[in-house]
Scaffold this motif. Structure first.
Motif, PDB file in Angstrom:
ATOM      1  N   LEU A 149      27.227 -16.425  31.086  1.00  0.00           N
ATOM      2  CA  LEU A 149      26.662 -17.012  29.875  1.00  0.00           C
ATOM      3  C   LEU A 149      26.974 -16.141  28.657  1.00  0.00           C
ATOM      4  O   LEU A 149      27.241 -16.645  27.576  1.00  0.00           O
ATOM      5  CB  LEU A 149      25.145 -17.182  30.034  1.00  0.00           C
ATOM      6  CG  LEU A 149      24.404 -17.862  28.891  1.00  0.00           C
ATOM      7  CD1 LEU A 149      24.941 -19.267  28.704  1.00  0.00           C
ATOM      8  CD2 LEU A 149      22.933 -17.892  29.165  1.00  0.00           C
ATOM      9  N   GLU A 150      26.982 -14.830  28.843  1.00  0.00           N
ATOM     10  CA  GLU A 150      27.249 -13.917  27.739  1.00  0.00           C
ATOM     11  C   GLU A 150      28.655 -14.121  27.182  1.00  0.00           C
ATOM     12  O   GLU A 150      28.879 -14.037  25.989  1.00  0.00           O
ATOM     13  CB  GLU A 150      27.091 -12.480  28.233  1.00  0.00           C
ATOM     14  CG  GLU A 150      27.407 -11.440  27.195  1.00  0.00           C
ATOM     15  CD  GLU A 150      27.247 -10.050  27.774  1.00  0.00           C
ATOM     16  OE1 GLU A 150      28.188  -9.268  27.614  1.00  0.00           O
ATOM     17  OE2 GLU A 150      26.213  -9.775  28.381  1.00  0.00           O
ATOM     18  N   ASN A 151      29.625 -14.389  28.026  1.00  0.00           N
ATOM     19  CA  ASN A 151      31.004 -14.564  27.586  1.00  0.00           C
ATOM     20  C   ASN A 151      31.269 -15.940  26.988  1.00  0.00           C
ATOM     21  O   ASN A 151      32.290 -16.148  26.362  1.00  0.00           O
ATOM     22  CB  ASN A 151      31.968 -14.332  28.750  1.00  0.00           C
ATOM     23  CG  ASN A 151      31.997 -12.891  29.167  1.00  0.00           C
ATOM     24  OD1 ASN A 151      31.760 -11.992  28.358  1.00  0.00           O
ATOM     25  ND2 ASN A 151      32.270 -12.655  30.431  1.00  0.00           N
ATOM     26  N   LEU A 152      30.369 -16.906  27.192  1.00  0.00           N
ATOM     27  CA  LEU A 152      30.610 -18.262  26.722  1.00  0.00           C
ATOM     28  C   LEU A 152      29.948 -18.574  25.386  1.00  0.00           C
ATOM     29  O   LEU A 152      30.138 -19.648  24.856  1.00  0.00           O
ATOM     30  CB  LEU A 152      30.120 -19.262  27.773  1.00  0.00           C
ATOM     31  CG  LEU A 152      30.905 -19.265  29.072  1.00  0.00           C
ATOM     32  CD1 LEU A 152      30.276 -20.228  30.053  1.00  0.00           C
ATOM     33  CD2 LEU A 152      32.341 -19.632  28.829  1.00  0.00           C
ATOM     34  N   VAL A 153      29.154 -17.658  24.851  1.00  0.00           N
ATOM     35  CA  VAL A 153      28.471 -17.908  23.598  1.00  0.00           C
ATOM     36  C   VAL A 153      29.477 -17.804  22.455  1.00  0.00           C
ATOM     37  O   VAL A 153      30.158 -16.792  22.320  1.00  0.00           O
ATOM     38  CB  VAL A 153      27.314 -16.899  23.399  1.00  0.00           C
ATOM     39  CG1 VAL A 153      26.649 -17.106  22.047  1.00  0.00           C
ATOM     40  CG2 VAL A 153      26.307 -17.044  24.522  1.00  0.00           C
ATOM     41  N   PRO A 154      29.600 -18.849  21.639  1.00  0.00           N
ATOM     42  CA  PRO A 154      30.539 -18.796  20.519  1.00  0.00           C
ATOM     43  C   PRO A 154      30.125 -17.736  19.496  1.00  0.00           C
ATOM     44  O   PRO A 154      28.945 -17.424  19.348  1.00  0.00           O
ATOM     45  CB  PRO A 154      30.459 -20.189  19.910  1.00  0.00           C
ATOM     46  CG  PRO A 154      29.832 -21.039  20.928  1.00  0.00           C
ATOM     47  CD  PRO A 154      28.974 -20.154  21.761  1.00  0.00           C
ATOM     48  N   LEU A 155      31.106 -17.201  18.797  1.00  0.00           N
ATOM     49  CA  LEU A 155      30.831 -16.216  17.766  1.00  0.00           C
ATOM     50  C   LEU A 155      30.138 -16.884  16.586  1.00  0.00           C
ATOM     51  O   LEU A 155      30.429 -18.024  16.239  1.00  0.00           O
ATOM     52  CB  LEU A 155      32.130 -15.574  17.289  1.00  0.00           C
ATOM     53  CG  LEU A 155      32.907 -14.758  18.306  1.00  0.00           C
ATOM     54  CD1 LEU A 155      34.201 -14.242  17.684  1.00  0.00           C
ATOM     55  CD2 LEU A 155      32.086 -13.620  18.841  1.00  0.00           C
ATOM     56  N   ASP A 156      29.234 -16.158  15.982  1.00  0.00           N
ATOM     57  CA  ASP A 156      28.545 -16.640  14.789  1.00  0.00           C
ATOM     58  C   ASP A 156      29.409 -16.325  13.564  1.00  0.00           C
ATOM     59  O   ASP A 156      29.939 -15.219  13.449  1.00  0.00           O
ATOM     60  CB  ASP A 156      27.177 -15.962  14.674  1.00  0.00           C
ATOM     61  CG  ASP A 156      26.400 -16.462  13.478  1.00  0.00           C
ATOM     62  OD1 ASP A 156      26.102 -17.668  13.435  1.00  0.00           O
ATOM     63  OD2 ASP A 156      26.121 -15.647  12.579  1.00  0.00           O
ATOM     64  N   TRP A 157      29.548 -17.297  12.666  1.00  0.00           N
ATOM     65  CA  TRP A 157      30.412 -17.109  11.514  1.00  0.00           C
ATOM     66  C   TRP A 157      29.924 -15.974  10.622  1.00  0.00           C
ATOM     67  O   TRP A 157      30.683 -15.096  10.234  1.00  0.00           O
ATOM     68  CB  TRP A 157      30.533 -18.402  10.719  1.00  0.00           C
ATOM     69  CG  TRP A 157      31.259 -18.205   9.430  1.00  0.00           C
ATOM     70  CD1 TRP A 157      30.747 -18.244   8.183  1.00  0.00           C
ATOM     71  CD2 TRP A 157      32.646 -17.880   9.268  1.00  0.00           C
ATOM     72  NE1 TRP A 157      31.723 -17.976   7.254  1.00  0.00           N
ATOM     73  CE2 TRP A 157      32.899 -17.741   7.896  1.00  0.00           C
ATOM     74  CE3 TRP A 157      33.701 -17.682  10.153  1.00  0.00           C
ATOM     75  CZ2 TRP A 157      34.149 -17.429   7.384  1.00  0.00           C
ATOM     76  CZ3 TRP A 157      34.947 -17.367   9.651  1.00  0.00           C
ATOM     77  CH2 TRP A 157      35.165 -17.249   8.280  1.00  0.00           C
TER      78      TRP A 157
END
Length: 187
Positions: A149-157
């Motif tokens: 789950l940690e690797n799948l979270v999209p980056l926040d702009w």
């Protein structure tokens, strides 16, 4: 020092000398603007697609392409407003996988190293960056496993992407970088 400017203007209508396109190593372009660049810049897409297929393109790299100028036909009239160079910023391994911070950092460092000679010897002064693939990168995989789950979270702009872009590209000399944002992101 580079000047970074956020804009809502269409990236394909910019008068930039260098166009930065965030791509993946699978050779699949799902973003509508990236799909349109396949037709607008077929020489770039063919080189990018070949690099994906032969495995020479790595995540966290930048594939810089000098466009060939058309000498005849209808496209000559609009050829002056098109970019001379296209930088394919490899930020993901698949279009459904979100960008990871370390991949984006490595790709920006590679881009920065390739931009220095272009600025110094080719006179590049205007750059346009398509930011939508960095922002709308939603995971489509099963997220039941907590470790993945940690690797799948999209980056926040605002928290991840914009500070990183500023940090890595701000020190480039005599450059104006237009970061083209979707209309729902506030400037």
């Amino acid at each position: 020092m580079a000047t970074l400017q956020l804009t809502h203007a269409p990236v394909l209508n910019s008068s930039a000398q260098l166009l930065i396109l965030p791509v993946n190593t699978a050779g699949v372009l799902l973003d509508p603007i990236l799909t349109r660049t396949k037709r607008l810049y077929p020489d770039n897409y063919q080189r990018y697609y070949r690099a994906c297929r032969d495995g020479s393109l790595e995540v966290g790299s930048c594939l810089l392409h000098k466009r060939s100028r058309e000498q005849a036909g209808l496209a000559v009239s609009s050829n002056g407003n098109q970019p001379s160079y296209i930088a394919n910023l490899v930020i993901s391994d698949h279009p459904y996988h979100p960008t990871r911070l370390r991949w984006l950092t490595a790709a920006l460092v590679d881009l920065q190293q390739q931009l220095i000679p272009l600025i110094r010897y080719q006179g590049i002064r205007r750059v346009a960056l398509l930011s939508r693939p960095l922002i709308f990168n939603h995971p489509r995989q099963d997220t039941s496993d907590e470790s993945s789950l940690e690797n799948l979270v999209p980056l926040d702009w605002y928290a991840d992407c914009l500070p990183l872009l500023t940090q890595k590209l701000q020190d480039l000399p005599k450059l104006r970088i237009d970061i083209h944002l979707p209309k729902d992101i506030t400037l």
